[in-house]
Motif scaffolding. Structure first.
Motif, PDB file in Angstrom:
ATOM      1  N   LYS A 288      48.315  27.608  48.725  1.00 42.56           N
ATOM      2  CA  LYS A 288      47.186  28.550  47.853  1.00 42.56           C
ATOM      3  C   LYS A 288      47.818  28.917  47.078  1.00 42.56           C
ATOM      4  CE  LYS A 288      44.289  29.149  52.473  1.00 42.56           C
ATOM      5  NZ  LYS A 288      43.744  30.458  53.016  1.00 42.56           N
ATOM      6  N   GLN A 290      46.939  31.735  44.795  1.00 43.11           N
ATOM      7  CA  GLN A 290      46.169  33.223  45.429  1.00 43.11           C
ATOM      8  C   GLN A 290      46.936  34.443  44.098  1.00 43.11           C
ATOM      9  OE1 GLN A 290      47.663  34.411  49.651  1.00 43.11           O
ATOM     10  NE2 GLN A 290      46.468  34.045  50.167  1.00 43.11           N
ATOM     11  N   SER A 292      46.460  38.795  42.405  1.00 40.56           N
ATOM     12  CA  SER A 292      46.165  40.270  43.179  1.00 40.56           C
ATOM     13  C   SER A 292      46.875  41.100  42.250  1.00 40.56           C
ATOM     14  CB  SER A 292      47.091  40.319  44.669  1.00 40.56           C
ATOM     15  OG  SER A 292      47.050  41.715  45.002  1.00 40.56           O
ATOM     16  N   ALA A 297      45.404  43.316  48.855  1.00 39.84           N
ATOM     17  CA  ALA A 297      44.565  42.234  48.673  1.00 39.84           C
ATOM     18  C   ALA A 297      44.285  41.254  48.153  1.00 39.84           C
ATOM     19  CB  ALA A 297      43.114  43.449  47.661  1.00 39.84           C
ATOM     20  N   TRP A 298      44.495  40.000  48.758  1.00 39.14           N
ATOM     21  CA  TRP A 298      44.666  38.389  47.763  1.00 39.14           C
ATOM     22  C   TRP A 298      43.183  38.025  47.537  1.00 39.14           C
ATOM     23  CZ3 TRP A 298      49.294  38.665  45.320  1.00 39.14           C
ATOM     24  CH2 TRP A 298      50.291  38.702  45.471  1.00 39.14           C
ATOM     25  N   THR A 299      43.243  36.715  46.406  1.00 42.66           N
ATOM     26  CA  THR A 299      42.265  36.341  46.330  1.00 42.66           C
ATOM     27  C   THR A 299      42.777  35.083  45.939  1.00 42.66           C
ATOM     28  OG1 THR A 299      40.946  38.012  45.103  1.00 42.66           O
ATOM     29  CG2 THR A 299      40.512  36.124  44.966  1.00 42.66           C
ATOM     30  N   ASP A 300      42.136  33.761  46.893  1.00 45.45           N
ATOM     31  CA  ASP A 300      42.428  32.343  46.950  1.00 45.45           C
ATOM     32  C   ASP A 300      41.916  32.075  45.531  1.00 45.45           C
ATOM     33  OD1 ASP A 300      43.578  32.624  49.377  1.00 45.45           O
ATOM     34  OD2 ASP A 300      41.894  31.622  50.175  1.00 45.45           O
ATOM     35  N   LEU A 301      42.742  31.958  45.169  1.00 48.31           N
ATOM     36  CA  LEU A 301      42.746  30.916  43.662  1.00 48.31           C
ATOM     37  C   LEU A 301      42.313  29.315  43.518  1.00 48.31           C
ATOM     38  CD1 LEU A 301      44.554  33.358  41.120  1.00 48.31           C
ATOM     39  CD2 LEU A 301      42.670  33.477  41.816  1.00 48.31           C
ATOM     40  N   THR A 324      38.877  29.933  37.673  1.00 49.59           N
ATOM     41  CA  THR A 324      39.310  31.243  37.759  1.00 49.59           C
ATOM     42  C   THR A 324      39.617  31.438  36.508  1.00 49.59           C
ATOM     43  OG1 THR A 324      39.203  33.496  38.162  1.00 49.59           O
ATOM     44  CG2 THR A 324      40.939  31.668  38.906  1.00 49.59           C
ATOM     45  N   THR A 326      39.976  34.850  36.025  1.00 48.79           N
ATOM     46  CA  THR A 326      40.433  36.386  36.149  1.00 48.79           C
ATOM     47  C   THR A 326      41.722  36.665  35.689  1.00 48.79           C
ATOM     48  OG1 THR A 326      38.954  36.463  37.799  1.00 48.79           O
ATOM     49  CG2 THR A 326      40.343  37.908  37.305  1.00 48.79           C
ATOM     50  N   TYR A 328      45.425  38.439  36.591  1.00 49.77           N
ATOM     51  CA  TYR A 328      46.098  38.886  37.538  1.00 49.77           C
ATOM     52  C   TYR A 328      47.290  39.782  37.576  1.00 49.77           C
ATOM     53  CZ  TYR A 328      42.038  37.394  41.012  1.00 49.77           C
ATOM     54  OH  TYR A 328      40.782  37.213  41.427  1.00 49.77           O
TER      55      TYR A 328
END
Length: 962
Positions: A288, A290, A292, A297-301, A324, A326, A328
Motif C-alpha cells: 500500500k 499511504q 498522513s 492517522a494514515w489514509t490508503d492512497l 487522489t 491530496t 500529505y
C-alpha cells in the motif's frame, strides 16, 4: 534519479503528434553565430536533461551542441564528433575524465534528428547516469566512461554556457530547433516526442510539468518500523541490496517512508524486494501507498493486494495513475500479508508531478523573436545572448510539416553527393546549413539537392556571389552527369547542358529556349520556376524579381525522373559562390507563377504507403529447435513471401510463399528443386495459420529455428488471388498486392508450344522478377532487373556471383504493365515443369530498383530512393559479385556494416568495415572503398524497400534522419 520510461506521462500537451508544430528553426553558419549565457546561480549539476532537434551539414568536423565550463580544459559538452557520433564529454585540467559516445554515426544531412541527453549522476548503476537518445530510441555506446556517482558536471554551473560552439571553436553549421534544458530532472524522450501509428517520431509540446523523483536529493526524514538489517536508509540509497542489508522488520507488516518538509502529492512509486530474497512470507502479499498529515492517522492512497513473491528473484511493483490529488506531509509504503517472519524492502522511490519545473537554469528557446533569438519562453527568464545572427536566420525549415503554414523539411544541397559519383573525391564545398555552394578553384564541381521529384510545379532562387559568369543552376535527372565530359556550351550568359534547365538564359543541349540580353551579376537574385506536368510555357527565369526568360520544355523527352535541383561550377581557375533559397526563407521573387511551390516535404504528394511495415517487415528471433516451433507475428495482415536466414550458423537461406503453402521451401543458394518437409523437421510449419493472419510458425530446423541461433526473416505482404490461363492454355495462379507492387505467380512450363505470357496483376511493369524451377534439380534462379538490358537478353542469377550474362532463352520480351514473358529455358519455361515467379513493381516512397557506378572511395555514391530503407540488396553486374543483403533491424544505426548473402550459406558477415552502407532518410550512401559494394567504375544493381517514406501520410510528418 531518472523516471522510468513506462512511468512518465507528460501532464500537459497542447496537441498530440503531427498536430503540434515547431514553427521555425535557427540557422547557424558554422563560423560566427552562437548563443551564450553565464548563469548567476548554480542549478542541479547532477541531474538534468537537454533536448534539441537538429539538421546539420555533415562536413566531417566536430561541432558543439551544448557546452558549459570555464574553458576548453574544464568543461562539460555535448558535441557532434567528426566521425558522426554524439559525445557526452567532461574534462578536468585538460583531461577527459568522463565520456559517453554513441556507436551510431549520424551522417544524414537531408532530414531532422531529435536528440535527448539525460544525465543523473545520483544513480547507483553507472549506465543510468548518462543516456543518449536519437529519435526516441536510446543508443548503444562505443565509449562508456560514466561519471562517478553524485559527480557535479559543469552544465548548470555558474560558468559560461554556449549553444552552437565552445570557446571560439567547434562552431555548429546547420539548423537547430527548440532546444530545451530541464534543470533537476533526467527525462526520457517521451517528455518531448512520441511515435505515431506509422512509425514517425513527432515532437509534442513540453510545458515544464515533469514527474520528478523526490528521493535522490535527500528530501524528507526517514520514518517506519523497518529499522533492522540496513535500516530505513537502505530503502532510499539507490541500491537494491541483499535481504540482510535491506530495510527489514521482524513480523508480517513493515513500513518505510518519509516525512516531507512540505506537503507532497505522490503520483507514482516503485517498490523493490532484495536481490536474493522476496518481500517476505508466501504469496500473495499486499503493498500500500499511504498518506498522513500527523504521522499517526494514515489514509490508503493505492493498494496492490496481488503481489507475487518469486523466491530468489527480486520483485518490482511500478504503479501510476494514483487517483487522489491530496497533498500529505507523510508518505509511506506498507508491506503486509503472507505470514512472514521477516518483512523486507530493498528500495522505494516516490515521484511527484511538479509544474513549471524547468529548474534554476532551465530554458526553452523557440527562436520566434527575430530581434532576440535567445529569448527564454519557459517563464524562467534565462535568456541567452544571440551573437551575429540576422533576422533572416530564422527559417521555416522545421521537423514538422504543414503546407498551410509553409513549414517543413526544405530541400538543401546534399553534401553526400558533392561530385563524389563522378570522381570519388569532393570538389567544391558547402556551408551555411548546406545552402551556400562554393565551387572548386580549378576544374569542375557540382551538387544536387536533397529532394527529387517526378512531377509538380516548383520554384527556387539563387543569390549569385563571386564569379557569376561561371554559374550553372537548374535541374537534372542524370546523377552520373560529368560536367567535364558532357556537352557544355560556355558562351557568356548561357551555360547549360544535358537534362538541365536553369537561369541566365535557358538552354538544353543545343536547344536555346530564350537567350536573354539581361545579365545577372554578383549579388543579383535569380529566380527559376519549372512545371514538370506541363509542356508549354513551363520554364520561367527571373532576375531581381523581373521575368527575363520563359519557354517550353518537354521533360519526358529527357527520360524519367526523379529530377533534382542542381548547380555546377565551371571554374576554369575561378570559384563560383552561390546561395540558394528553396523556400525556407521568404522569396524575394514575388511574381513566380501562383501554382509554383517551394521544394519541401510538406509540398510533396502524400505517400501511398505511409508505413512500410504494413507491406514489408524484417523480423529477428532466437531459435529453440522444438517441433512445436517458434511463432513469429509479422504485424502484417497476411504473409505472401518469407525469406529466412540463420545468421549464426552456415545454413541455406530459404523462401516460402502463400501459394506453394506450408512446409514447401526453396533455397536461394541452391539449384535444388523445392522440398516439402514433415512436421518434425519442418522449416516452416504454418503460414497465416492457427496463430492468425500474418503469423508464421517454424519447426525443428537449424535453418529457421536452430537452438540459440540468431535468425532473420524478411516478409512481403500477400494480396488477392487470381486464376489465369496463359497464351499457351496453361493454368497459373497469381497472388498480388498492387498497392505495394508485389505478386507471386506459380505456373507450368510450355516451351514445346512456345513462349508464355503470365499476368502479374500489378498494373505497371515490374522492375525485378526472380524465377525458380520448383520441380527440377540443377536449375538456376534467373533474375530480371530493370537495370539489366532485357532487350539485349541480359540477366543475372540469384544463386551465383557471376556477372550478368546474355541468355536469349530466359525471357521472350520486355516485361510490361500486364504480363511477364518467359521463353524456353529450363530455368524459366520447360514443358510441364512447375515454376514460381516473384515480381516487384516500383512504388514511389516504398520500393526502388536501380543501379549505380562505384568509385572505390569511402565517400562513395549516394543513391536517392525517396524513403528511409528497411532493406537493401546489392549485386555487381559487370563482373562477379556477391548478393549482399542489409536491413535496418540487424543494424538499427549507421554504419550498416552487417550483411548476409543470398547465393551461399555463409553465416552473417557482421560489423565489417569493408561493407559499410549508411541508411538515410531519403536513400543510402556507400561508405567503403572495396569491390563488394563500390569498385571503381563497377556497375551495381540494387533493390530497396522502405521503412518510412521521405514524406509522411498526412502532410504533417516526415522520415527522420537515421
Amino acid at each position: 534519479m531518472s523516471v522510468p520510461g513506462n512511468l512518465y506521462t507528460p501532464t500537459i500537451r497542447k496537441t498530440r503528434g503531427g498536430d503540434y508544430l515547431i514553427e521555425q528553426s535557427l540557422l547557424f553558419d558554422g563560423s560566427t553565430t552562437y548563443l551564450n549565457r553565464t548563469p548567476g546561480t548554480a542549478g542541479n549539476r547532477k541531474t538534468w536533461t537537454y533536448s534539441v532537434w537538429f539538421k546539420h551539414v555533415v562536413d566531417g568536423s566536430t561541432a558543439n551542441l551544448f557546452f558549459g565550463g570555464v574553458d576548453l580544459s574544464n568543461c562539460t559538452r555535448i558535441q557532434f564528433q567528426n566521425t558522426g557520433s554524439i559525445n557526452f564529454r567532461h574534462l578536468d585540467a585538460g583531461v577527459v575524465t568522463y565520456q559517453v559516445a554513441t556507436n551510431g554515426l549520424y551522417r544524414d544531412p537531408s532530414a531532422w534528428y531529435h536528440l535527448v541527453v539525460a544525465v543523473d549522476t545520483t544513480q547507483a548503476t553507472a549506465a543510468d547516469r548518462v543516456k543518449i537518445y536519437i529519435n526516441g530510441i536510446e543508443q548503444s555506446y562505443a565509449t562508456t566512461d560514466y561519471p562517478a556517482q553524485n559527480f557535479d558536471v559543469d552544465i548548470n554551473s555558474t560558468a559560461i554556457h554556449y549553444i552552437g560552439r565552445t570557446f571560439s571553436t567547434q562552431e555548429w553549421d546547420g539548423l537547430m530547433a527548440l532546444p530545451i534544458l530541464v534543470d533537476g530532472a533526467a527525462l526520457d524522450p517521451t517528455s518531448f516526442g512520441e511515435e505515431d501509428d506509422d512509425g514517425y517520431w513527432n515532437p509534442i509540446e513540453f510545458t515544464g510539468t515533469t514527474t520528478v523523483d523526490l528521493v535522490p536529493g535527500g528530501e524528507g526524514t526517514l520514518i517506519g518500523n523497518m529499522t533492522s538489517g540496513g535500516g530505513l536508509a537502505a530503502a532510499f540509497d539507490g541500491t537494491v541490496n541483499a535481504a540482510a542489508a535491506s530495510a527489514r522488520v521482524s513480523g508480517a507488516t513493515g513500513t518505510v517512508g518519509k516525512q516531507w518538509s512540505s506537503a507532497k502529492t505522490i503520483t507514482q512509486y516503485v517498490v523493490k524486494s532484495p536481490s536474493d530474497d522476496n518481500f517476505g512470507g508466501s504469496s500473495p502479499i499486499t503493498i500500500k501507498l499511504q498518506g498522513s498529515n500527523d504521522g499517526s492517522a494514515w489514509t490508503d492512497l493505492h493498494t496492490d493486494s496481488g503481489v507475487v513473491n518469486t523466491g530468489t528473484a527480486k520483485v518490482q511493483v511500478v504503479t501510476s495513475g494514483i487517483t487522489t490529488s491530496t497533498a500529505y506531509t507523510y508518505h509511506r509504503i506498507e508491506i503486509s500479508g503472507g505470514g512472514a517472519g521477516t518483512t523486507n524492502c530493498a528500495e522505494v522511490e516516490f515521484y511527484e508531478d511538479v509544474a513549471n519545473s524547468f529548474g534554476t537554469n532551465g530554458f526553452v528557446l523557440d527562436f520566434s523573436d527575430t530581434s532576440n533569438f535567445g529569448d527564454d519562453t519557459s517563464g524562467n527568464g534565462n535568456d541567452y545572448t544571440p551573437n551575429n545572427f540576422a533576422s533572416t536566420d530564422q527559417l521555416s525549415g522545421t521537423p514538422t510539416d504543414s503546407a498551410d503554414d509553409e513549414i517543413g523539411n526544405y530541400c538543401v544541397w546534399n553534401p553526400l553527393f558533392l561530385d563524389t559519383t563522378v570522381s570519388g573525391t569532393k570538389s567544391g564545398s558547402l556551408s551555411n546549413g548546406n545552402l551556400t555552394f562554393t565551387g572548386a578553384t580549378s576544374g569542375y564541381s557540382y551538387v544536387i539537392g536533397t529532394i527529387g521529384v517526378t512531377s509538380g510545379h516548383w520554384k527556387m532562387e539563387f543569390v549569385l556571389g563571386d564569379n557569376d559568369d561561371r554559374n550553372i543552376i537548374g535541374w537534372t535527372n542524370n546523377l552520373n552527369f560529368d560536367p567535364s565530359a558532357d556537352d557544355i556550351s560556355v558562351d557568356g550568359d548561357n551555360l547549360f547542358t544535358s537534362n538541365v534547365v536553369g537561369a541566365e538564359g535557358v538552354k538544353i543541349n543545343s536547344t536555346v529556349i530564350d537567350t536573354s540580353a539581361t545579365h545577372a551579376n554578383n549579388g543579383d537574385t535569380v529566380g527559376l520556376s519549372v512545371d514538370f506536368d506541363a509542356t508549354t510555357n513551363n520554364v520561367k527565369m527571373y532576375i531581381n524579381n523581373t521575368e527575363v526568360a520563359s519557354g517550353d520544355v518537354d521533360f519526358s523527352s529527357y527520360g524519367s525522373g526523379p529530377w533534382y535541383p542542381a548547380t555546377w561550377d565551371l571554374s576554369n581557375g575561378l570559384s563560383q559562390v552561390q546561395t540558394t533559397n528553396f523556400g525556407q526563407s521568404a522569396f524575394t521573387t514575388t511574381n513566380f507563377p501562383a501554382a509554383a511551390k517551394a521544394l519541401a516535404t510538406q509540398n510533396l504528394p502524400a505517400a501511398t504507403i505511409p508505413d512500410g511495415s504494413a507491406h514489408f517487415v524484417t523480423k529477428l528471433w532466437v531459435g529453440n529447435n522444438t517441433f512445436d516451433g517458434t511463432s513469429i507475428d509479422t504485424g502484417m495482415s497476411s504473409i505472401g513471401l518469407g525469406w529466412v536466414k540463420n545468421r549464426t550458423d552456415a545454413a541455406d537461406s530459404f523462401l516460402f510463399d502463400t501459394i506453394r503453402g506450408d512446409g514447401v521451401v526453396l533455397s536461394s543458394s541452391s539449384t535444388n528443386a523445392e522440398s516439402t518437409y514433415g512436421t518434425s523437421t519442418n522449416y516452416v510449419n504454418e503460414i497465416n495459420g492457427a496463430d492468425g493472419a500474418g503469423t508464421v510458425r517454424f519447426g525443428a530446423s537449424n535453418n529457421s529455428n536452430g537452438s540459440g541461433d540468431n535468425i532473420v526473416g524478411w516478409f512481403w505482404k500477400a494480396g488477392t488471388t487470381f486464376n489465369g490461363t496463359s497464351n499457351r492454355s496453361k493454368a497459373y495462379v497469381t497472388n498480388y498486392n498492387a498497392t505495394s507492387g508485389f505478386s507471386i505467380i506459380t505456373y507450368t512450363g510450355s516451351s514445346s508450344s512456345g513462349y508464355q505470357t503470365l499476368n502479374h496483376k500489378l498494373g505497371v511493369a515490374p522492375k525485378m522478377v526472380i524465377i525458380k524451377n520448383r520441380g527440377r534439380a540443377g536449375t538456376n534462379w534467373p533474375v530480371y532487373h530493370t537495370s539489366c538490358d532485357i532487350a539485349a537478353n541480359k540477366a543475372v542469377f540469384l544463386n551465383t556471383t557471376a556477372a550478368q550474362a546474355v541468355d536469349s532463352t530466359l525471357f521472350n520480351a520486355t516485361f510490361e504493365s500486364t504480363n511477364i514473358y518467359v521463353n524456353s529455358s529450363n530455368d524459366t519455361n520447360l514443358e510441364s515443369d512447375t515454376y514460381v515467379a516473384y515480381c516487384w513493381a516500383e512504388v514511389e516512397g516504398f520500393s526502388k530498383f536501380g543501379s549505380y557506378t562505384g568509385n572505390l572511395s569511402t565517400d562513395g555514391p549516394f543513391v536517392y530512393t525517396g524513403f528511409r530503407p528497411a532493406f537493401i540488396m546489392f549485386k555487381r553486374t559487370d563482373t562477379t559479385g556477391i548478393w549482399w543483403m542489409h536491413d535496418s533491424k540487424r543494424e538499427p544505426f549507421n554504419p550498416n556494416d552487417s550483411a548476409l548473402q543470398a547465393e551461399n550459406s555463409n553465416a552473417e558477415t557482421a560489423n565489417n568495415s569493408t561493407i559499410e552502407v549508411d541508411f538515410l532518410s531519403n536513400g543510402f550512401k556507400l561508405k567503403s572503398a572495396n569491390n563488394n559494394h563500390n569498385a571503381n567504375g563497377g556497375t551495381y544493381i540494387f533493390a530497396a524497400f522502405a521503412e518510412t517514406p521521405f514524406q509522411g501520410d498526412d502532410g504533417y510528418t516526415q522520415a527522420r534522419a537515421r
